[in-house]
Design a protein around this motif. Structure first.
Motif, PDB file in Angstrom:
ATOM      1  N   TRP A 184      24.803  -9.805  -5.572  1.00 26.61           N
ATOM      2  CA  TRP A 184      24.516  -8.731  -4.890  1.00 26.61           C
ATOM      3  C   TRP A 184      23.379  -9.171  -3.939  1.00 26.61           C
ATOM      4  CZ3 TRP A 184      28.138  -5.700  -7.665  1.00 26.61           C
ATOM      5  CH2 TRP A 184      27.634  -4.310  -7.742  1.00 26.61           C
ATOM      6  N   ASP A 228      23.066  -9.046   0.456  1.00 29.14           N
ATOM      7  CA  ASP A 228      22.618  -7.791   0.299  1.00 29.14           C
ATOM      8  C   ASP A 228      22.848  -6.269   0.285  1.00 29.14           C
ATOM      9  OD1 ASP A 228      20.394  -9.163   1.279  1.00 29.14           O
ATOM     10  OD2 ASP A 228      20.935  -9.244   3.684  1.00 29.14           O
ATOM     11  N   VAL A 229      23.469  -6.601  -0.887  1.00 28.15           N
ATOM     12  CA  VAL A 229      24.843  -5.004  -1.338  1.00 28.15           C
ATOM     13  C   VAL A 229      23.553  -3.466  -1.060  1.00 28.15           C
ATOM     14  CG1 VAL A 229      25.599  -3.536  -2.618  1.00 28.15           C
ATOM     15  CG2 VAL A 229      25.349  -6.640  -3.174  1.00 28.15           C
ATOM     16  N   PRO A 230      22.183  -3.956  -1.589  1.00 30.21           N
ATOM     17  CA  PRO A 230      21.623  -2.399  -1.446  1.00 30.21           C
ATOM     18  C   PRO A 230      21.637  -1.443  -0.244  1.00 30.21           C
ATOM     19  CG  PRO A 230      20.730  -3.738  -3.524  1.00 30.21           C
ATOM     20  CD  PRO A 230      21.751  -4.507  -2.531  1.00 30.21           C
ATOM     21  N   GLN A 231      21.062  -0.553   0.053  1.00 32.02           N
ATOM     22  CA  GLN A 231      20.431  -0.019   0.451  1.00 32.02           C
ATOM     23  C   GLN A 231      18.971   0.601   0.559  1.00 32.02           C
ATOM     24  OE1 GLN A 231      22.871   1.296   4.361  1.00 32.02           O
ATOM     25  NE2 GLN A 231      21.757   2.619   4.325  1.00 32.02           N
ATOM     26  N   GLN A 249      21.782   1.774  -7.456  1.00 27.65           N
ATOM     27  CA  GLN A 249      21.991  -0.079  -7.673  1.00 27.65           C
ATOM     28  C   GLN A 249      22.095  -0.223  -8.778  1.00 27.65           C
ATOM     29  OE1 GLN A 249      23.734  -1.451  -5.576  1.00 27.65           O
ATOM     30  NE2 GLN A 249      23.839  -0.298  -3.435  1.00 27.65           N
ATOM     31  N   CYS A 280      27.231   6.299  -4.435  1.00 32.53           N
ATOM     32  CA  CYS A 280      25.978   5.770  -4.176  1.00 32.53           C
ATOM     33  C   CYS A 280      26.129   6.469  -2.460  1.00 32.53           C
ATOM     34  CB  CYS A 280      26.552   4.123  -3.362  1.00 32.53           C
ATOM     35  SG  CYS A 280      25.171   3.862  -1.885  1.00 32.53           S
ATOM     36  N   CYS A 290      24.520   5.787   0.785  1.00 34.21           N
ATOM     37  CA  CYS A 290      24.409   5.109   1.518  1.00 34.21           C
ATOM     38  C   CYS A 290      25.849   4.488   1.544  1.00 34.21           C
ATOM     39  CB  CYS A 290      23.269   3.868   1.329  1.00 34.21           C
ATOM     40  SG  CYS A 290      21.729   4.687   1.008  1.00 34.21           S
ATOM     41  N   THR A 333      27.639   2.120   0.105  1.00 40.61           N
ATOM     42  CA  THR A 333      27.536   0.962   0.311  1.00 40.61           C
ATOM     43  C   THR A 333      28.598  -0.047  -0.590  1.00 40.61           C
ATOM     44  OG1 THR A 333      25.912   0.009  -1.809  1.00 40.61           O
ATOM     45  CG2 THR A 333      24.902   0.799  -0.320  1.00 40.61           C
ATOM     46  N   TYR A 334      29.784   1.119  -1.206  1.00 38.55           N
ATOM     47  CA  TYR A 334      30.954   0.665  -1.527  1.00 38.55           C
ATOM     48  C   TYR A 334      31.484  -0.779  -1.285  1.00 38.55           C
ATOM     49  CZ  TYR A 334      30.225   5.310  -3.136  1.00 38.55           C
ATOM     50  OH  TYR A 334      29.405   6.744  -3.753  1.00 38.55           O
ATOM     51  N   ARG A 342      30.533  -3.464  -0.101  1.00 38.81           N
ATOM     52  CA  ARG A 342      29.477  -4.365  -0.704  1.00 38.81           C
ATOM     53  C   ARG A 342      29.472  -5.006  -1.792  1.00 38.81           C
ATOM     54  NH1 ARG A 342      26.177  -3.036   3.907  1.00 38.81           N
ATOM     55  NH2 ARG A 342      24.502  -2.478   2.147  1.00 38.81           N
TER      56      ARG A 342
END
Ligand code: FES
Ligand code: FES
Lengths: 195, 152
Positions: B88, B92-95, B100, B131, B133, B135-136, B138
């Motif tokens: 992760w 940088d998975v999270p936005q 998360q 999600c 944002c 981020t699927y 990633r």
């Protein structure tokens, strides 16, 4: 005053509920055994084809949900054990009983166990005659004798959930008791299927 | 009194049995890593491990799980969570990050059961974790990366 009004409402509601699903007595005047048996199964069909039952008896894939049998949201699959995907089993969300949402109307249904009926017991889109043949066939009904089928319909907890589905879902017609009695009478009259 | 083991600690809680586990975790125990997203089992933000399996805590009244063992994101241990954490961070998975902790819990549960999941297996297991944002892509990549690390 209020109490007596409530009592009257309860009294009035009881027969109405029973009327949704007629008991075996309503068929007693059909003299021919096989015709009576088929008519009893057709009455059972009111339960079998109700969304409470159909949603988890699909003929392929995963369940549908709600009184309008929409796609299940979140998206789920049947999975190898009829219990959802690896990593997202039914029990990720469904608990051992119905749970009312906190802060919004409605509830998430639950029971222990909670799972899809196997594909061999799927009957969405099937005629009552086809469902009947399927229910009687030990190859497709999980190896059940007619007696075991009666027990299943009359006693099984997950079947019974259909009449206690939680806030926001219409219960199956009648009661599990009447459904069990219909099953008994259907078997005793020869377990004939509607054509 | 409700008895729970939370992150390895046994506790007795004097709360209404209808209280959702999520409320108990966040408001009583101050374990705020687990998020509230929807409250109706639609988003996955509130995912914890209940007796080792993922569970949406927003629709889990504590009275229904008396004596169970609960693990939140704060208490996760083992090779899978470490691999997920590293993957992760590397991608940088999270936005915004809101979803998360639920994503990480579901991804870890998946890798514990399928060490090398396919795209399809990932999509099926993660389908209940939204999600906003998006981020699927990633997330899926990071799960593959974590699986590779676990392979050694
Ligand atoms: S907060 Fe529990 S699933 Fe959304
Ligand atoms: S990172 Fe923002 S909701 Fe998922």
């Amino acid at each position: 005053m209020r109490l007596s009004f409530l009592a009257a409402a309860v009294l009035a509601a009881a027969p109405a509920l029973a009327q949704d699903l007629r008991g075996p007595d309503a068929f007693a005047d059909i003299a021919d055994d096989s015709a009576r048996s088929a008519a009893l199964f057709a009455e059972m069909g009111k339960v079998l084809t109700h969304p409470r039952c159909l949603n988890c008896h699909p003929v392929e894939g995963g369940p549908t949900q709600g009184d309008r049998m929409q796609a299940h949201n979140p998206p789920v699959i049947r999975g190898e054990a009829d219990f959802g995907a690896v990593g997202m089993n039914c029990t990720t969300c469904h608990g051992s009983r119905n749970v009312s949402f906190t802060g919004s109307p409605g509830s998430i249904p639950g029971h222990e166990p909670w799972a899809l009926a196997p594909i061999s017991m799927g009957w969405v889109g099937r005629s009552l005659g086809e469902i009947c043949a399927q229910m009687k066939d030990p190859e497709r009904n999980g190896g059940k004798t007619l007696e075991q089928l009666h027990e299943h319909n009359a006693e099984d907890g997950l079947v019974g959930w259909g009449w206690d589905p939680g806030e926001g879902r219409e219960p199956a017609p009648g009661s599990q008791k009447i459904f069990g009695e219909l099953t008994r009478a259907w078997i005793d009259s020869g377990a004939a299927c509607p054509s | 009194m409700i008895h729970l083991t939370v992150n390895g600690r046994e506790m007795s809680l004097d709360v209404d049995p209808d209280t959702p586990l999520l409320w108990v975790l966040r408001d009583e125990l101050r374990l705020t890593g687990t998020k509230f997203g929807c409250g109706v089992a639609q988003c996955g933000a509130c995912t914890v491990m209940l007796d080792g399996m993922p569970r949406r805590s927003c629709v889990t009244p504590v009275g229904m799980i008396d004596n169970a063992s609960v693990t939140t994101i704060e208490g996760m241990e083992g090779p899978e969570i470490s691999a997920v954490q590293a993957a992760w961070a590397a991608s940088d998975v999270p936005q915004c990050g809101w979803c998360q902790s639920g994503q990480v819990m579901s991804a870890t549960a998946l890798l514990r059961q399928i060490p090398k999941p396919t795209d399809e297996e990932i999509d099926h297991a993660m389908g209940g974790n939204l999600c906003r944002c998006a981020t699927y892509v990633r997330i899926r990549q990071a799960i593959h990366d974590a699986a590779r690390t676990l392979e050694g």
